[in-house]
Design a protein around this motif. Structure first.
Motif, PDB file in Angstrom:
ATOM      1  N   GLU A   1       0.819  -1.218   0.000  1.00  8.42           N
ATOM      2  CA  GLU A   1       0.000   0.000   0.000  1.00  8.42           C
ATOM      3  C   GLU A   1       0.850   1.265   0.000  1.00  8.42           C
ATOM      4  O   GLU A   1       0.592   2.205  -0.764  1.00  8.42           O
ATOM      5  CB  GLU A   1      -0.930   0.010   1.216  1.00  8.42           C
ATOM      6  CG  GLU A   1      -1.814   1.256   1.279  1.00  8.42           C
ATOM      7  CD  GLU A   1      -2.809   1.212   2.434  1.00  8.42           C
ATOM      8  OE1 GLU A   1      -3.324   2.301   2.782  1.00  8.42           O
ATOM      9  OE2 GLU A   1      -3.068   0.121   2.961  1.00  8.42           O
TER      10      GLU A   1
ATOM     11  N   HIS B   1      -6.553   0.449  -6.057  1.00 14.58           N
ATOM     12  CA  HIS B   1      -5.609  -0.084  -5.076  1.00 14.58           C
ATOM     13  C   HIS B   1      -5.686   0.806  -3.839  1.00 14.58           C
ATOM     14  O   HIS B   1      -5.868   2.020  -3.939  1.00 14.58           O
ATOM     15  CB  HIS B   1      -4.192  -0.078  -5.656  1.00 14.58           C
ATOM     16  CG  HIS B   1      -3.214  -0.842  -4.823  1.00 14.58           C
ATOM     17  ND1 HIS B   1      -2.703  -0.356  -3.633  1.00 14.58           N
ATOM     18  CD2 HIS B   1      -2.634  -2.062  -5.001  1.00 14.58           C
ATOM     19  CE1 HIS B   1      -1.870  -1.240  -3.126  1.00 14.58           C
ATOM     20  NE2 HIS B   1      -1.800  -2.292  -3.933  1.00 14.58           N
ATOM     21  N   SER B   2      -5.544   0.213  -2.676  1.00 16.15           N
ATOM     22  CA  SER B   2      -5.687   0.971  -1.427  1.00 16.15           C
ATOM     23  C   SER B   2      -4.682   2.116  -1.338  1.00 16.15           C
ATOM     24  O   SER B   2      -4.978   3.173  -0.777  1.00 16.15           O
ATOM     25  CB  SER B   2      -5.528   0.042  -0.220  1.00 16.15           C
ATOM     26  OG  SER B   2      -4.270  -0.622  -0.255  1.00 16.15           O
ATOM     27  N   GLY B   3      -3.488   1.939  -1.908  1.00 20.73           N
ATOM     28  CA  GLY B   3      -2.494   3.010  -1.889  1.00 20.73           C
ATOM     29  C   GLY B   3      -2.931   4.200  -2.709  1.00 20.73           C
ATOM     30  O   GLY B   3      -2.781   5.359  -2.287  1.00 20.73           O
TER      31      GLY B   3
END
Length: 335
Positions: A281, A321-323
């Motif tokens: 992340e 994506h969580s990042g």
């Protein structure tokens, strides 16, 4: 005696040279630079990040080169851009772990994640989105004197719809569907962009679907020979299309493009960046931030269209994506 002394001096000098040479080679891979990188420009101890783009003659490849440089400068990664067969091939490469980040069209990414069309028996379930970049416009091209003024007018005409299994082919099917038509209602031809414009020029086909960033070189070449027309898509049909296929976004072919006299409303899919879901992340956060906060370093003309504020437009149901999600949330940007 003189010969013996000369020989001793020679052996001593040789030994000295060998010692100096050995000391100079202790830095494996080359001498270090003051910024921690070696002679190849790579930062010592950094992880390598591979970015799949497209063909060397397309837009993805030079954009990927600029982004690789930005990531290498702004993060702990050494990024490198690699040419590829573009969207569908890139999605498969991410699935198999052969690369970390890739360019794709939003619609192709959606097909891969949903196991549809060209991915019917090869669903890709480990890929997530970083963000969209710029529009790849669906252009329905014909000549001014063709008598074709609307999508409905394509009925019974000879129309290029791209190669079977291609993104263009899917775009053509979906747009015809919203207008109550199918490939059975036209004389569908599976042609490349150059073949399509050559066919319009020679009169062997009446129109062509072309999905690409505007202006498209093949269409520009045609417009130098013929007065062309870009067929509009009506507002209500655009709305229906986006509701059913949320990876589309409204778009416009501007007045003056291909010498057309006025703006033409149509739709676009988006070029986007996707990433292996397994990536950390924090790493994806830093990569996303590096790209979208340094777009001024992108040398390609499309770099002017890449903005954090529009990076979630046309992303549809593709999972972030969580990042990347963390980065856009900090900027107050929501899907």
């Amino acid at each position: 005696m003189i010969k013996w002394r000369s020989g001793l001096i020679f052996l001593t000098a040789l030994l000295f040279i060998m010692i100096i040479s050995a000391c100079g080679n202790n830095n494996e891979g080359g001498s270090s630079k003051s910024d921690g990188s070696n002679q190849s420009g790579e930062k010592a101890g950094s992880k390598t990040l591979s970015i799949l783009t497209g063909g060397t003659g397309g837009t993805y490849y030079p954009l990927g080169g600029s982004m690789a440089q930005i990531i290498s400068e702004e993060t702990d990664f050494n990024a490198n851009a690699q040419s590829s067969g573009a969207s569908a091939e890139n999605m498969q490469a991410l699935k198999s772990g052969e690369a970390d980040i890739a360019f794709s069209q939003t619609d192709i990414a959606a097909y891969a994640l949903n196991g549809e069309l060209m991915f019917k028996d090869n669903k890709v379930d480990n890929v997530k989105a970083i963000g969209t970049l710029y529009p790849e416009t669906v252009q329905i091209i014909t000549t001014k004197d063709s008598g074709i003024n609307s999508v409905e007018d394509l009925k019974g005409k000879s129309v290029s719809v791209g190669a079977p299994g291609s993104g263009v082919n899917a775009n053509a099917q979906q747009i015809l569907e919203i207008h109550g038509l199918s490939f059975d209602d036209i004389k569908a031809q599976s042609l490349s962009f150059d073949e399509s414009t050559d066919g319009i020029q020679s009169g062997s086909i009446d129109a062509a679907f072309i999905t690409a960033g505007t202006p498209t070189a093949a269409v520009e070449s045609l417009s130098a020979q013929k007065e062309i027309k870009v067929i509009p898509i009506a507002d209500d049909k655009i709305k229906q299309l986006i509701e059913k296929y949320p990876y589309y976004a409204e778009d416009t072919v501007p007045k003056g493009t291909y010498k057309i006299p006025e703006d033409v409303k149509t739709v676009a899919v988006k070029a986007m960046l996707v990433v292996r879901g397994e990536l950390d992340e924090d790493a994806v956060y830093n990569i996303t931030k590096a790209i979208f906060e340094n777009t001024n370093k992108i040398t390609h003309a499309k770099g002017k269209l890449i903005k954090a504020e529009t990076a979630l437009d046309g992303i549809g149901n593709l999972p972030l994506h969580s990042g990347a999600e963390t980065y856009f949330s900090e900027k107050g940007i929501q899907p």
